[in-house]
Design a protein around this motif. Sequence first.
Motif, PDB file in Angstrom:
ATOM      1  N   HIS A  77       0.871  -1.180   0.000  1.00  0.00           N
ATOM      2  CA  HIS A  77       0.000   0.000   0.000  1.00  0.00           C
ATOM      3  C   HIS A  77       0.902   1.222   0.000  1.00  0.00           C
ATOM      4  O   HIS A  77       1.664   1.442   0.942  1.00  0.00           O
ATOM      5  CB  HIS A  77      -0.913   0.007   1.226  1.00  0.00           C
ATOM      6  N   LEU A  83      -2.056   1.596  -6.059  1.00  0.00           N
ATOM      7  CA  LEU A  83      -1.614   1.091  -4.763  1.00  0.00           C
ATOM      8  C   LEU A  83      -2.103   1.933  -3.590  1.00  0.00           C
ATOM      9  O   LEU A  83      -1.983   1.520  -2.435  1.00  0.00           O
ATOM     10  CB  LEU A  83      -0.086   0.992  -4.723  1.00  0.00           C
ATOM     11  N   ARG A  84      -2.647   3.129  -3.870  1.00  0.00           N
ATOM     12  CA  ARG A  84      -3.115   3.981  -2.781  1.00  0.00           C
ATOM     13  C   ARG A  84      -4.590   3.745  -2.432  1.00  0.00           C
ATOM     14  O   ARG A  84      -5.131   4.377  -1.528  1.00  0.00           O
ATOM     15  CB  ARG A  84      -2.910   5.460  -3.114  1.00  0.00           C
ATOM     16  N   SER A  85      -5.232   2.848  -3.108  1.00  0.00           N
ATOM     17  CA  SER A  85      -6.664   2.617  -2.915  1.00  0.00           C
ATOM     18  C   SER A  85      -6.948   1.903  -1.595  1.00  0.00           C
ATOM     19  O   SER A  85      -6.082   1.264  -0.997  1.00  0.00           O
ATOM     20  CB  SER A  85      -7.221   1.781  -4.060  1.00  0.00           C
ATOM     21  N   SER A  86      -8.199   1.993  -1.172  1.00  0.00           N
ATOM     22  CA  SER A  86      -8.640   1.281   0.034  1.00  0.00           C
ATOM     23  C   SER A  86      -8.539  -0.228  -0.160  1.00  0.00           C
ATOM     24  O   SER A  86      -8.239  -0.968   0.785  1.00  0.00           O
ATOM     25  CB  SER A  86     -10.079   1.668   0.378  1.00  0.00           C
ATOM     26  N   ALA A  88      -6.247  -1.782  -2.015  1.00  0.00           N
ATOM     27  CA  ALA A  88      -4.837  -2.146  -1.855  1.00  0.00           C
ATOM     28  C   ALA A  88      -4.460  -2.184  -0.382  1.00  0.00           C
ATOM     29  O   ALA A  88      -3.699  -3.056   0.060  1.00  0.00           O
ATOM     30  CB  ALA A  88      -3.949  -1.155  -2.610  1.00  0.00           C
ATOM     31  N   LEU A  89      -5.006  -1.248   0.404  1.00  0.00           N
ATOM     32  CA  LEU A  89      -4.750  -1.244   1.843  1.00  0.00           C
ATOM     33  C   LEU A  89      -5.270  -2.535   2.477  1.00  0.00           C
ATOM     34  O   LEU A  89      -4.596  -3.142   3.312  1.00  0.00           O
ATOM     35  CB  LEU A  89      -5.414  -0.026   2.489  1.00  0.00           C
ATOM     36  N   LYS A  90      -6.443  -2.956   2.061  1.00  0.00           N
ATOM     37  CA  LYS A  90      -7.038  -4.178   2.594  1.00  0.00           C
ATOM     38  C   LYS A  90      -6.161  -5.388   2.305  1.00  0.00           C
ATOM     39  O   LYS A  90      -5.870  -6.198   3.193  1.00  0.00           O
ATOM     40  CB  LYS A  90      -8.428  -4.379   2.000  1.00  0.00           C
ATOM     41  N   SER A  92      -2.986  -5.368   1.577  1.00  0.00           N
ATOM     42  CA  SER A  92      -1.652  -5.224   2.164  1.00  0.00           C
ATOM     43  C   SER A  92      -1.598  -5.793   3.578  1.00  0.00           C
ATOM     44  O   SER A  92      -0.511  -6.037   4.113  1.00  0.00           O
ATOM     45  CB  SER A  92      -1.236  -3.745   2.184  1.00  0.00           C
ATOM     46  N   SER A 120       0.279   2.065   9.163  1.00  0.00           N
ATOM     47  CA  SER A 120       0.007   0.933   8.276  1.00  0.00           C
ATOM     48  C   SER A 120      -0.163  -0.382   9.029  1.00  0.00           C
ATOM     49  O   SER A 120      -0.721  -1.341   8.501  1.00  0.00           O
ATOM     50  CB  SER A 120       1.123   0.787   7.240  1.00  0.00           C
ATOM     51  N   THR A 148      -1.284   7.758   2.602  1.00  0.00           N
ATOM     52  CA  THR A 148      -2.422   7.880   1.692  1.00  0.00           C
ATOM     53  C   THR A 148      -3.670   8.344   2.452  1.00  0.00           C
ATOM     54  O   THR A 148      -3.752   8.207   3.675  1.00  0.00           O
ATOM     55  CB  THR A 148      -2.734   6.526   1.043  1.00  0.00           C
ATOM     56  N   ILE A 151      -4.998   5.472   4.553  1.00  0.00           N
ATOM     57  CA  ILE A 151      -4.292   5.138   5.790  1.00  0.00           C
ATOM     58  C   ILE A 151      -4.518   6.213   6.840  1.00  0.00           C
ATOM     59  O   ILE A 151      -4.603   5.928   8.044  1.00  0.00           O
ATOM     60  CB  ILE A 151      -2.779   4.910   5.524  1.00  0.00           C
TER      61      ILE A 151
END
Length: 371
Positions: A77, A83-86, A88-90, A92, A120, A148, A151
């Motif tokens: 993320h 890669l900055r999307s929600s 991608a966070l999920k 990661s 993160s 991001t 985050i």
Amino acid sequence: MTAVIFGAHPWNDTPYGLHHIARALVKLGWNVVYVEPAFSPLHIISGRRRGRTFSKRLRSSGEPGISLISPFSLVPHANMPLLRSSMALKFSKLLWPALSKTLKETVFQSPDLVLCGSPSMIRAAINVQAKTSAYRLADDSRLFDVLTPAIRKEEQSCLSEFDAVLITSPKLKVTARNAGARKVVFVSNGVDVNYFQTKTAIPSDMPLQGPRILYAGAIETWFDWNVIINSASSRPQYQYVIVGKVAIKPEVDLPKNVFLLGQKPYSTMPGYMRAATVGIIPFASSESMDAVNAINPIKLYEYLAAGLPVVTSIPVPHVEDAAVIVYSSASTFSEKLDEAIELRHSGYHIAPPKECEWTSIVARMLQSLNL
């Protein structure tokens, strides 16, 4: 007593606050696991693993009392397209090895303290079943473009799930309260005094003629290049030494008496400070000066421990000393340098307050957390 610390920086990086807190805990008789930020294929390809390596088990940090975990995430993320999307966070957060499995059947399975300083890794920290949990809010997140929107939002929504939020500056109290923090505790940054009072070799690239004005630290967006350039032009007899990783370069050529030495090992910092006359903290921001003023610079305490007067743009209310000289405008910076040099030569005893030693800070932190 056991602690699991979730750091925002790899263990082998330049030491930040949680590195120092981990070492202070060990001095106080604790055992510590330091969980490094997850690395990904992106870090491997770009050569930014910084010592992180695969391991199913706790591995040694090389220091007594401190073990490491280096989680791996297939999907990073980052503040980059896609890669900055929600989403991608999920993804990661799918870590290998799973932290629960690594901690299982160790003394850290149900630690006395979980301390998180990594946005993160905040959800992973909450999932550890600790007797006490705390989140360390070290800075205003607006300072860091790497974070991001997703985050930032998660950090804000999760602070209320910790038993306490530790702030390094009183100016961060409102941020913590607005996020629903149950308890807010001021835990200042500090210094290992002995480390900076040990006589070490002066690095060969350190200028040794004339008063030496030292900045030691990262050069980020809030570093005020203009005040350095203007002061160096008006004080050609002074040598301005900048030691640190340069993220933001000056827009014009530097005067000949400004020495840009680049990033150096932390072990060399006492040597640079030993050879310096004054330490400086020249921070400014046209967009978020209130966020900059919420910084509690570790370098302030390190300069003082090394016997240097400090000229800074950031007032630190809990450190009142003649050796901490605050300038309020770029036009007065050089005059304050003159004042600091005169103080240095006067024989005035310069040292950080005793309560700013890391072990003292951490002991008070534990007391406030009822540990």
